[in-house]
Design a protein around this motif. Structure first.
Motif, PDB file in Angstrom:
ATOM      1  N   SER A 168      11.045  -0.806  -4.889  1.00 52.40           N
ATOM      2  CA  SER A 168      10.389  -1.210  -3.931  1.00 52.40           C
ATOM      3  C   SER A 168       8.849  -2.544  -4.188  1.00 52.40           C
ATOM      4  CB  SER A 168      10.238  -0.022  -2.940  1.00 52.40           C
ATOM      5  OG  SER A 168       9.475  -0.779  -1.774  1.00 52.40           O
ATOM      6  N   LEU A 169       7.770  -1.248  -4.833  1.00 54.28           N
ATOM      7  CA  LEU A 169       6.988  -2.370  -5.288  1.00 54.28           C
ATOM      8  C   LEU A 169       7.668  -3.296  -6.310  1.00 54.28           C
ATOM      9  CD1 LEU A 169       3.592  -2.756  -5.621  1.00 54.28           C
ATOM     10  CD2 LEU A 169       4.230  -0.961  -7.616  1.00 54.28           C
ATOM     11  N   ALA A 170       8.424  -3.743  -7.641  1.00 52.75           N
ATOM     12  CA  ALA A 170       8.506  -4.577  -8.169  1.00 52.75           C
ATOM     13  C   ALA A 170       8.706  -6.231  -7.876  1.00 52.75           C
ATOM     14  CB  ALA A 170       9.798  -4.180  -9.275  1.00 52.75           C
ATOM     15  N   PRO A 171       9.546  -5.849  -7.075  1.00 51.85           N
ATOM     16  CA  PRO A 171       9.381  -7.546  -6.192  1.00 51.85           C
ATOM     17  C   PRO A 171       8.396  -8.184  -5.185  1.00 51.85           C
ATOM     18  CG  PRO A 171      10.871  -6.015  -4.732  1.00 51.85           C
ATOM     19  CD  PRO A 171      10.376  -5.605  -5.754  1.00 51.85           C
ATOM     20  N   LYS A 172       7.523  -6.491  -4.541  1.00 49.01           N
ATOM     21  CA  LYS A 172       6.425  -7.701  -3.424  1.00 49.01           C
ATOM     22  C   LYS A 172       5.547  -7.949  -4.682  1.00 49.01           C
ATOM     23  CE  LYS A 172       7.300  -4.338  -0.376  1.00 49.01           C
ATOM     24  NZ  LYS A 172       6.717  -2.972   0.848  1.00 49.01           N
ATOM     25  N   LEU A 173       4.976  -7.091  -6.052  1.00 53.36           N
ATOM     26  CA  LEU A 173       4.541  -7.793  -6.883  1.00 53.36           C
ATOM     27  C   LEU A 173       5.032  -9.471  -7.096  1.00 53.36           C
ATOM     28  CD1 LEU A 173       3.567  -5.592  -9.131  1.00 53.36           C
ATOM     29  CD2 LEU A 173       2.219  -6.212  -7.979  1.00 53.36           C
ATOM     30  N   ALA A 174       5.742  -9.481  -7.669  1.00 50.01           N
ATOM     31  CA  ALA A 174       6.559 -10.789  -8.054  1.00 50.01           C
ATOM     32  C   ALA A 174       6.468 -11.919  -6.644  1.00 50.01           C
ATOM     33  CB  ALA A 174       8.120 -10.475  -8.242  1.00 50.01           C
ATOM     34  N   ASN A 175       6.554 -11.245  -5.809  1.00 50.54           N
ATOM     35  CA  ASN A 175       6.179 -12.248  -4.688  1.00 50.54           C
ATOM     36  C   ASN A 175       4.350 -12.636  -4.526  1.00 50.54           C
ATOM     37  OD1 ASN A 175       8.805 -12.586  -4.028  1.00 50.54           O
ATOM     38  ND2 ASN A 175       8.295 -10.861  -2.035  1.00 50.54           N
ATOM     39  N   ALA A 176       3.704 -11.506  -5.001  1.00 48.22           N
ATOM     40  CA  ALA A 176       1.724 -11.537  -5.148  1.00 48.22           C
ATOM     41  C   ALA A 176       1.525 -12.198  -5.562  1.00 48.22           C
ATOM     42  CB  ALA A 176       1.713 -10.644  -4.924  1.00 48.22           C
ATOM     43  N   LYS A 177       2.700 -12.106  -6.899  1.00 43.70           N
ATOM     44  CA  LYS A 177       1.875 -13.517  -7.914  1.00 43.70           C
ATOM     45  C   LYS A 177       2.590 -14.653  -7.848  1.00 43.70           C
ATOM     46  CE  LYS A 177       2.314 -14.143 -13.168  1.00 43.70           C
ATOM     47  NZ  LYS A 177       3.090 -13.406 -14.655  1.00 43.70           N
ATOM     48  N   ARG A 178       3.607 -15.503  -7.142  1.00 41.10           N
ATOM     49  CA  ARG A 178       4.196 -16.188  -7.097  1.00 41.10           C
ATOM     50  C   ARG A 178       3.214 -17.113  -5.476  1.00 41.10           C
ATOM     51  NH1 ARG A 178       9.231 -13.973  -7.736  1.00 41.10           N
ATOM     52  NH2 ARG A 178       9.569 -13.509  -5.394  1.00 41.10           N
ATOM     53  N   ALA A 179       2.375 -16.453  -5.211  1.00 38.38           N
ATOM     54  CA  ALA A 179       2.125 -16.892  -3.772  1.00 38.38           C
ATOM     55  C   ALA A 179       0.891 -17.824  -4.662  1.00 38.38           C
ATOM     56  CB  ALA A 179       0.620 -15.926  -3.346  1.00 38.38           C
ATOM     57  N   GLU A 238       0.678  -1.497   0.031  1.00 38.60           N
ATOM     58  CA  GLU A 238      -0.117   0.118   0.198  1.00 38.60           C
ATOM     59  C   GLU A 238       0.794   1.310  -0.132  1.00 38.60           C
ATOM     60  OE1 GLU A 238      -3.577   2.092   2.856  1.00 38.60           O
ATOM     61  OE2 GLU A 238      -2.324   0.534   3.886  1.00 38.60           O
ATOM     62  N   ARG A 239       1.699   0.650   0.997  1.00 39.25           N
ATOM     63  CA  ARG A 239       2.945   2.391   0.955  1.00 39.25           C
ATOM     64  C   ARG A 239       3.510   3.088  -0.663  1.00 39.25           C
ATOM     65  NH1 ARG A 239       3.043   7.353   2.683  1.00 39.25           N
ATOM     66  NH2 ARG A 239       5.027   8.090   2.768  1.00 39.25           N
ATOM     67  N   GLU A 240       3.591   2.090  -1.206  1.00 41.84           N
ATOM     68  CA  GLU A 240       4.486   2.262  -2.414  1.00 41.84           C
ATOM     69  C   GLU A 240       3.297   2.677  -3.490  1.00 41.84           C
ATOM     70  OE1 GLU A 240       7.017  -0.587  -1.084  1.00 41.84           O
ATOM     71  OE2 GLU A 240       4.868  -0.037  -0.844  1.00 41.84           O
ATOM     72  N   LEU A 241       1.894   2.500  -3.646  1.00 40.25           N
ATOM     73  CA  LEU A 241       0.848   3.428  -4.391  1.00 40.25           C
ATOM     74  C   LEU A 241       0.433   3.804  -3.586  1.00 40.25           C
ATOM     75  CD1 LEU A 241      -1.477  -0.394  -3.791  1.00 40.25           C
ATOM     76  CD2 LEU A 241      -0.100   0.497  -6.289  1.00 40.25           C
ATOM     77  N   GLU A 242       0.329   4.765  -2.081  1.00 37.63           N
ATOM     78  CA  GLU A 242       0.106   5.928  -1.776  1.00 37.63           C
ATOM     79  C   GLU A 242       1.275   6.910  -2.397  1.00 37.63           C
ATOM     80  OE1 GLU A 242      -2.483   4.645   1.863  1.00 37.63           O
ATOM     81  OE2 GLU A 242       0.198   5.428   2.204  1.00 37.63           O
ATOM     82  N   VAL A 243       2.618   6.166  -2.202  1.00 35.39           N
ATOM     83  CA  VAL A 243       3.749   7.287  -2.777  1.00 35.39           C
ATOM     84  C   VAL A 243       3.796   7.429  -4.094  1.00 35.39           C
ATOM     85  CG1 VAL A 243       6.317   7.931  -3.606  1.00 35.39           C
ATOM     86  CG2 VAL A 243       5.321   6.853  -1.467  1.00 35.39           C
ATOM     87  N   MET A 244       3.294   6.838  -5.259  1.00 33.77           N
ATOM     88  CA  MET A 244       3.286   7.269  -6.848  1.00 33.77           C
ATOM     89  C   MET A 244       1.813   7.447  -6.609  1.00 33.77           C
ATOM     90  SD  MET A 244       3.775   3.401  -8.273  1.00 33.77           S
ATOM     91  CE  MET A 244       4.921   2.051  -8.345  1.00 33.77           C
TER      92      MET A 244
END
Length: 270
Positions: A143-154, A116-122
């Motif tokens: 910062s967001l890119a690896p978190k999106l990758a982790n979300a997808k790998r779930a 959420e924080r990354e989205l708010e900054v953008m």
């Protein structure tokens, strides 16, 4: 701006690890008085939910929402690179108030980190009238890119490598492209520019996904065919970053591309 303090009102919907920053081509300015997001943001309760009664359906629904979110961010970044901060704002606001609210508890259930924080900054970057994608925006993006990758790998890894599942995912995304493209049109013209960009972002995400799958899939012929369909749609309906004065394609023409990719998925390896 905290999304929990805001009510959401209508617009479009929207997963992958590395988000590509491709500078947009020079485009003419919008005509004076062009409405921007006439409907506002969609309430979370109004976001259509796909059947999630089986693990596969739940993964498909979750991946679609990640894709919708990422599509917003991709087109928002292109608009910032083109100097269109005002047009970019909704594509960072929609992910927070339309999609992240839906995703947040599901990320927690799948033990994927939130973002959420990354989205708010953008969003704050675009709302501040900043253009370009460096500074705080660039830091949030990285910062967001690896978190999106982790979300997808779930998602079940067998599904992420299944040509049939992933081609069906791309077909769903193109159906979403057609839906928001249709919402942008009134009396044979593109009037709602935000909906047009929603649909464009979803297509960019679909193309990015097809490109990634083409590199590592054993179904290269199927993905190559799908990529050709997507590029054809890109050239047909989205010739420039800003909408053309004449409607470039009918909604049925756009939707037919979803049907074509779904047909490829139906014959692909499960």
């Amino acid at each position: 701006m905290n999304r929990r303090l805001l009510l959401a009102m209508p617009a479009g919907l929207a997963a992958s690890a590395a988000l590509r920053a491709v500078a947009a081509p020079a485009t003419p300015p919008l005509p004076p008085g062009t409405p921007i997001c006439r409907g506002g943001l969609r309430r979370v309760a109004e976001v259509p939910q796909r059947d999630a009664s089986t693990p596969e359906a739940a993964d498909a629904d979750y991946l679609e929402k990640l894709g919708l979110l990422e599509g917003h961010l991709i087109v928002g970044r292109k608009l910032l690179d083109a100097g269109e901060a005002r047009l970019a704002v909704p594509h960072f606001g929609h992910p927070i108030r339309e999609l992240y609210t839906w995703l947040e508890p599901r990320l927690a259930l799948r033990r994927a980190p939130g973002f959420e924080r990354e989205l708010e900054v953008m969003e704050a970057w675009a709302e501040g009238g900043n253009v370009g994608t460096d500074g705080r925006f660039g830091q949030a993006w990285e910062s967001l890119a690896p978190k999106l990758a982790n979300a997808k790998r779930a998602i079940d890894p067998h599904r992420l490598t299944s040509p049939r599942f992933m081609l069906s995912h791309v077909a769903i995304m193109v159906y979403d492209v057609a839906s928001d493209y249709g919402e942008s049109i009134e009396r044979g013209r593109i009037i709602n520019v935000v909906e047009y960009h929603d649909s464009m972002g979803f297509l960019f995400y679909a193309q990015q996904t097809a490109g990634e799958q083409l590199k590592g899939s054993h179904a290269a012929a199927d993905w190559s065919e799908a990529a050709t369909v997507l590029e054809d749609l890109h050239q047909l309906a989205y010739p420039n970053l800003l909408p053309p004065s004449r409607l470039p394609a009918s909604v049925s023409t756009v939707r037919s591309r979803s049907d074509r990719i779904q047909a490829i998925a139906a014959r692909a390896v499960a």
